[in-house]
Write an enzyme that holds these catalytic residues in place. Sequence first.
Site, PDB file in Angstrom:
ATOM      1  N   LYS A 187      46.958  31.492  50.848  1.00 51.78           N
ATOM      2  CA  LYS A 187      46.633  30.294  50.057  1.00 51.78           C
ATOM      3  C   LYS A 187      47.241  29.018  50.633  1.00 51.78           C
ATOM      4  CE  LYS A 187      45.170  32.451  45.811  1.00 51.78           C
ATOM      5  NZ  LYS A 187      45.449  32.817  44.425  1.00 51.78           N
TER       6      LYS A 187
ATOM      7  N   ARG B  87      47.280  40.942  45.140  1.00 52.84           N
ATOM      8  CA  ARG B  87      45.904  40.689  45.594  1.00 52.84           C
ATOM      9  C   ARG B  87      45.997  40.061  46.992  1.00 52.84           C
ATOM     10  NH1 ARG B  87      41.951  36.848  45.764  1.00 52.84           N
ATOM     11  NH2 ARG B  87      39.843  37.540  45.248  1.00 52.84           N
TER      12      ARG B  87
HETATM   13  C1  9MG Z   1      39.700  35.594  42.504  1.00 50.26           C
HETATM   14  N1  9MG Z   1      41.074  35.224  42.790  1.00 50.26           N
HETATM   15  C2  9MG Z   1      41.500  34.354  43.746  1.00 50.26           C
HETATM   16  N2  9MG Z   1      42.840  34.250  43.694  1.00 50.26           N
HETATM   17  C3  9MG Z   1      43.247  35.067  42.699  1.00 50.26           C
HETATM   18  C4  9MG Z   1      44.502  35.390  42.157  1.00 50.26           C
HETATM   19  O1  9MG Z   1      45.618  34.825  42.610  1.00 50.26           O
HETATM   20  N3  9MG Z   1      44.567  36.281  41.148  1.00 50.26           N
HETATM   21  C5  9MG Z   1      43.428  36.843  40.659  1.00 50.26           C
HETATM   22  N4  9MG Z   1      43.548  37.731  39.638  1.00 50.26           N
HETATM   23  N5  9MG Z   1      42.194  36.567  41.128  1.00 50.26           N
HETATM   24  C6  9MG Z   1      42.130  35.693  42.123  1.00 50.26           C
END
Ligand code: 9MG
Length: 255
Positions: free
Chosen positions: A201, A235
């Site tokens: 990110k 994730r």
């Molecule tokens: C779809 N998506 C993109 N970033 C995310 C994050 O940090 N958490 C979750 N649950 N979905 C995400």
Amino acid sequence: MGVVNVTPDSFSDGGRFLDADAAIAHARALFDEGADLVDVGGESTRPGAEGVSEAEELVRVLPVVTGLREFPVSVDTRRPNVMRAALGAGASMINDIEALTAPGALAAVAGSDCAVCLMHKKGDPASMQEDPRYRDVVAEVRDYLAARIAACDAAGIARNRIVADPGFGFGKTVEHNLTLLKRLPELAALGVPLAVGWSRKSSLGHITGRGAGERLAGSLAAALLGLLGGARILRVHDVKETRDAVLMWQAWSKA
Ligand code: 9MG
């Protein structure tokens, strides 16, 4: 949780997995690398992203979910019709960046036994990073997620189906993200497992000065900090490397 974006403008894979077969192959590779589940998404939620029609989202996601029937698959969607179709095609989790707030979303998942990931987000992807403000970001995120868990309770979605996620990068500055990561243990009070997503990110780019393709070390460091703060689902795009970090953390925890 390995990320499988089925979008043409995904910030990290550049849309390489838009083709269903390629997305399925990528998901299988992530399982081979040690993923416990994969998160399939047909709508880009990166800051500034345009929306996609429901029909297009279904066309992108359903063949991939169907092709992964024998695997644990989460579907990243905010649309009740996509949730229903994905569950019918074999998905075992719905990951909703809007925490089941769309009309009909609670009902769409309540009738199944799927897991749900309720994420906090402030604003819409198109504008959420313009000037996000909080009085106390941790309290606001915690209270929002607690209210969404209560809404799930009222809709008949059992607690043991629910995961909560502070939504790093969704209407949050770098400072907000760091504060949430540092104070993640305070979200344990929600009483459900926590998921976190820092992988590749832009906050990592701000902190390290690295471009999107060079954020692996930052992503691993953030994943480890998440684990130390109590997160139980990560994730991530880079499953193999994250798996090693998880194994290291597990060994350290047991020592
Ligand atoms: C779809 N998506 C993109 N970033 C995310 C994050 O940090 N958490 C979750 N649950 N979905 C995400």
